[in-house]
Motif scaffolding. Structure first.
Motif, PDB file in Angstrom:
ATOM      1  N   ARG A  13       0.839  -1.197   0.000  1.00 24.02           N
ATOM      2  CA  ARG A  13       0.000   0.000   0.000  1.00 24.02           C
ATOM      3  C   ARG A  13       0.875   1.248   0.000  1.00 24.02           C
ATOM      4  NH1 ARG A  13      -3.548  -1.571   5.318  1.00 24.02           N
ATOM      5  NH2 ARG A  13      -4.567  -3.478   4.538  1.00 24.02           N
ATOM      6  N   GLY A  14       0.650   2.098  -0.994  1.00 20.01           N
ATOM      7  CA  GLY A  14       1.318   3.403  -1.035  1.00 20.01           C
ATOM      8  C   GLY A  14       2.825   3.333  -0.994  1.00 20.01           C
ATOM      9  N   ILE A  15       3.414   2.380  -1.704  1.00 23.12           N
ATOM     10  CA  ILE A  15       4.866   2.195  -1.651  1.00 23.12           C
ATOM     11  C   ILE A  15       5.592   3.320  -2.388  1.00 23.12           C
ATOM     12  CG2 ILE A  15       6.781   0.694  -2.321  1.00 23.12           C
ATOM     13  CD1 ILE A  15       5.117  -0.361  -0.003  1.00 23.12           C
ATOM     14  N   VAL A  16       6.528   3.922  -1.683  1.00 17.69           N
ATOM     15  CA  VAL A  16       7.432   4.920  -2.264  1.00 17.69           C
ATOM     16  C   VAL A  16       8.841   4.370  -2.150  1.00 17.69           C
ATOM     17  CG1 VAL A  16       8.349   7.267  -2.079  1.00 17.69           C
ATOM     18  CG2 VAL A  16       5.920   6.837  -1.643  1.00 17.69           C
ATOM     19  N   ALA A  17       9.539   4.259  -3.272  1.00 19.79           N
ATOM     20  CA  ALA A  17      10.906   3.733  -3.277  1.00 19.79           C
ATOM     21  C   ALA A  17      11.785   4.628  -4.118  1.00 19.79           C
ATOM     22  CB  ALA A  17      10.932   2.298  -3.815  1.00 19.79           C
ATOM     23  N   GLU A  18      13.025   4.770  -3.694  1.00 21.07           N
ATOM     24  CA  GLU A  18      13.968   5.642  -4.392  1.00 21.07           C
ATOM     25  C   GLU A  18      14.635   4.909  -5.540  1.00 21.07           C
ATOM     26  OE1 GLU A  18      14.159   8.830  -3.723  1.00 21.07           O
ATOM     27  OE2 GLU A  18      12.666   8.514  -2.155  1.00 21.07           O
ATOM     28  N   GLY A  19      14.888   5.644  -6.654  1.00 15.74           N
ATOM     29  CA  GLY A  19      15.590   5.094  -7.795  1.00 15.74           C
ATOM     30  C   GLY A  19      16.927   5.773  -7.992  1.00 15.74           C
ATOM     31  N   ASP A  20      17.462   5.716  -9.227  1.00 15.25           N
ATOM     32  CA  ASP A  20      18.774   6.298  -9.523  1.00 15.25           C
ATOM     33  C   ASP A  20      18.785   7.815  -9.355  1.00 15.25           C
ATOM     34  OD1 ASP A  20      19.907   3.892 -10.047  1.00 15.25           O
ATOM     35  OD2 ASP A  20      19.603   3.987 -12.218  1.00 15.25           O
ATOM     36  N   ALA A  21      17.815   8.487  -9.965  1.00 13.09           N
ATOM     37  CA  ALA A  21      17.842   9.948  -9.967  1.00 13.09           C
ATOM     38  C   ALA A  21      16.560  10.575  -9.431  1.00 13.09           C
ATOM     39  CB  ALA A  21      18.081  10.446 -11.397  1.00 13.09           C
ATOM     40  N   MET A  52       9.398  -4.295  -6.002  1.00 10.13           N
ATOM     41  CA  MET A  52       9.539  -5.605  -5.376  1.00 10.13           C
ATOM     42  C   MET A  52      10.793  -5.731  -4.525  1.00 10.13           C
ATOM     43  SD  MET A  52       6.741  -6.747  -6.295  1.00 10.13           S
ATOM     44  CE  MET A  52       6.897  -8.283  -5.388  1.00 10.13           C
ATOM     45  N   ARG A  53      11.640  -4.698  -4.493  1.00 11.73           N
ATOM     46  CA  ARG A  53      12.835  -4.751  -3.654  1.00 11.73           C
ATOM     47  C   ARG A  53      12.467  -4.850  -2.174  1.00 11.73           C
ATOM     48  NH1 ARG A  53      14.866  -5.989  -7.657  1.00 11.73           N
ATOM     49  NH2 ARG A  53      16.648  -5.065  -8.745  1.00 11.73           N
ATOM     50  N   GLY A  54      11.404  -4.144  -1.766  1.00 12.87           N
ATOM     51  CA  GLY A  54      11.016  -4.145  -0.363  1.00 12.87           C
ATOM     52  C   GLY A  54      10.551  -5.491   0.130  1.00 12.87           C
ATOM     53  N   PRO A  55       9.501  -6.089  -0.467  1.00 13.02           N
ATOM     54  CA  PRO A  55       9.037  -7.393   0.023  1.00 13.02           C
ATOM     55  C   PRO A  55      10.065  -8.501  -0.123  1.00 13.02           C
ATOM     56  CG  PRO A  55       7.870  -6.755  -1.982  1.00 13.02           C
ATOM     57  CD  PRO A  55       8.621  -5.547  -1.517  1.00 13.02           C
ATOM     58  N   ARG A  60      14.478  -1.443   1.812  1.00 13.54           N
ATOM     59  CA  ARG A  60      13.221  -1.018   2.417  1.00 13.54           C
ATOM     60  C   ARG A  60      12.654   0.190   1.685  1.00 13.54           C
ATOM     61  NH1 ARG A  60      13.142  -1.463   8.997  1.00 13.54           N
ATOM     62  NH2 ARG A  60      13.590  -3.696   9.127  1.00 13.54           N
ATOM     63  N   PRO A  61      11.344   0.227   1.489  1.00 15.07           N
ATOM     64  CA  PRO A  61      10.748   1.405   0.844  1.00 15.07           C
ATOM     65  C   PRO A  61      10.836   2.620   1.742  1.00 15.07           C
ATOM     66  CG  PRO A  61       9.043  -0.119   1.606  1.00 15.07           C
ATOM     67  CD  PRO A  61      10.354  -0.823   1.799  1.00 15.07           C
ATOM     68  N   ALA A  62      10.840   3.797   1.123  1.00 13.05           N
ATOM     69  CA  ALA A  62      10.905   5.043   1.888  1.00 13.05           C
ATOM     70  C   ALA A  62       9.595   5.318   2.618  1.00 13.05           C
ATOM     71  CB  ALA A  62      11.236   6.201   0.951  1.00 13.05           C
TER      72      ALA A  62
END
Length: 506
Positions: A13-21, A52-55, A60-62
């Motif tokens: 739910r509401g996953i925020v994850a950081e990428g390269d830029a 899918m990195r978090g689960p 961990r997602p932000a």
């Protein structure tokens, strides 16, 4: 088929994850029910892998909430995720090449026990493989396995360790069409036995063929969630522009042969399939596409032409000159451009600036140096032109290559080769990992180079990519060219049939 009313196995739910830029995921929701195959579709950079990195315990997602079987889920390591029942399979999985399949599967497998009872383990592995319709040879050495066989082992390893959810990232990359069809049948069989699958892919036709539902990501957000969607609808949602036809699909038979190889033979090496009498020729103002399933000699062909691998037999000619004894530097001086798969490692120096990376091949030329000193003003001006003309996302010429987004880093290496105006350009998987817009730009740059007189050898496992850019298409199977077709005759179905027939015979 799983029903919408079934309880969720994994809920994001509401996953925020950081990428390269920038944020790769901007508030994404995803639900996976038991016994379902869910497609996670998007172009590179859309956030499909970052989600899918978090689960899976990689990062961990932000922000956002992760629930596994209705309980909070926050693994700190992939081993934590696997203990909970989530297995991540990236590509065709990672195996220890010097060990057998059985030995690889016994690593970290609780049922193997503290004492290595190989015979008992082989029986158990063979029984489980048959039960789940997976084709695995327990006694085979991992180093000799094909990409399809490695994937089978990786899937069985997940099952052996008690995974209830298998997350597969681009599992069909480099597989023959018949191998892809077999894999989809196995995924449906696993779903029928209660396992769940998340298929992370950039290919609309594949997810439409096997998935119960498809979540389409675009720019880090959910662009749509569909069941039973047609590939064209999925492609439109992910922002994938339709491939433009090759503007010229015939080359004059009288054009000069710029690159010719005949009877190339190489010995087998770890991770590199051998060549077995390969012959081909590329003419001036022509793109010759070489297509085939992964592991059939693509890397060896590119390495031999570049001069980093010496063949055991065969001839290599550039502009009718014997190039067998030329060093890689001499081949570049004669007009050869070369781009490998791993551009970050093989072509760029991440810590160096964009301007310096553009000058790597020609730093000693009179245009860029004088009495051993680099002409920094010239380097900076040239880099500024490249940034503006090709819209690279860089602050300026001094921007380190490592700070560029992944797609721009890969384009940078190609632009450097194009700027040198090569007479022959060899490209190995040039569009792998690029978003659709960047891939289209790469094709246009190569076609423009072709029109200027260059002979291009485009080597890829992607049939549609090769068809979109080639004048002729050569089919590579087991280290040799089994057919060469003009682009008008090289339909997707015909190429797939040739690859499947050769793969089955091998």
């Amino acid at each position: 088929m799983a029903t919408a009313e079934a309880s969720l196995l994994l809920e994001l739910r509401g996953i925020v994850a950081e990428g390269d830029a920038a944020p790769a995921c901007r508030g994404i929701d995803l639900g996976v029910t038991p016994g379902s195959v869910v497609g996670l579709l998007g172009a590179p950079g859309s956030g499909r892998r970052a989600l899918m990195r978090g689960p899976c315990g990689l990062r961990r997602p932000a922000a956002g909430t992760m629930l596994w079987r209705g309980q909070p889920h926050a693994p700190r390591h992939p081993a934590d995720a696997l203990a909970a029942g989530i297995a991540l399979i990236q590509g065709q999985g990672s195996l220890v090449g010097t060990m057998s399949v059985t030995e690889n599967l016994m690593l970290g497998w609780p049922e193997a026990g503290r004492l290595l009872r190989r015979v008992r383990a082989e029986r158990r592995i063979a029984a489980l493989a048959a039960e789940h319709r997976l084709v695995v040879a327990p006694e085979a050495m991992a180093a000799g396995l094909s990409p399809a066989a490695r994937l089978q082992v990786a899937m069985l390893r997940a099952v052996l360790r008690g995974a209830a959810l298998l997350v597969l990232e681009e599992p069909t990359e480099g597989l023959a069409p018949i191998e892809t069809t077999t894999l989809f049948g196995q995924l449906r069989a696993l779903a029928g036995r209660g396992y769940s699958v998340v298929l992370v892919s950039r290919r609309p036709a594949e997810v439409a063929a096997v998935c119960d539902s498809v979540v389409v990501l675009r720019d880090g957000r959910v662009a749509g969630q569909l069941a039973g969607a047609v590939p064209a609808r999925l492609a439109a949602l992910m922002g994938d522009p339709p491939p433009q036809p090759n503007p010229r699909t015939r080359t004059s038979p009288y054009a000069a042969i710029r690159l010719g190889v005949s009877g190339l033979v190489t010995a087998a090496a770890p991770g590199v399939a051998p060549l077995a009498g390969l012959s081909l020729a590329v003419r001036q103002t022509e793109v010759l596409g070489v297509v085939g399933a992964a592991g059939h000699g693509q890397e060896a062909l590119a390495a031999v032409i570049a001069g980093v691998l010496r063949p055991d037999a065969g001839m290599i000619e550039m502009d009718l000159f014997d190039a067998r004894r030329w060093s890689p530097v001499q081949r570049r001086q004669a007009g050869l451009g070369f781009l490998a798969i791993d551009r970050d490692e093989d072509a760029l120096v991440p810590a160096m600036s964009l301007a310096e990376n553009l000058a790597l091949r020609d730093a000693g030329s009179r245009a860029l140096s004088r009495f051993g000193w680099l002409r920094w003003r010239t380097l900076r001006l040239r880099a500024e032109v490249v940034i503006i003309r090709h819209r690279l996302r860089a602050a300026g010429p001094r921007t380190p290559a490592a700070a560029l987004p992944a797609g721009d880093r890969r384009r940078l290496a190609l632009l450097r080769e194009v700027a040198r105006k090569p007479r022959v350009l060899v490209l190995l998987e040039p569009c792998r990992g690029l978003d659709p817009g960047t891939a289209a730009a790469v094709r246009q740059e190569v076609l423009a180079l072709r029109e200027a007189g260059c002979a291009v050898l485009w080597i890829s496992t992607d049939i549609e990519e090769v068809r979109a850019v080639s004048d002729r298409v050569a089919v590579l199977v087991s280290g040799r060219v089994v057919a060469t077709l003009p682009c008008a005759e090289a339909t997707s179905e015909r190429l797939a049939a040739l690859i499947d027939a050769g793969t089955a015979a091998a």
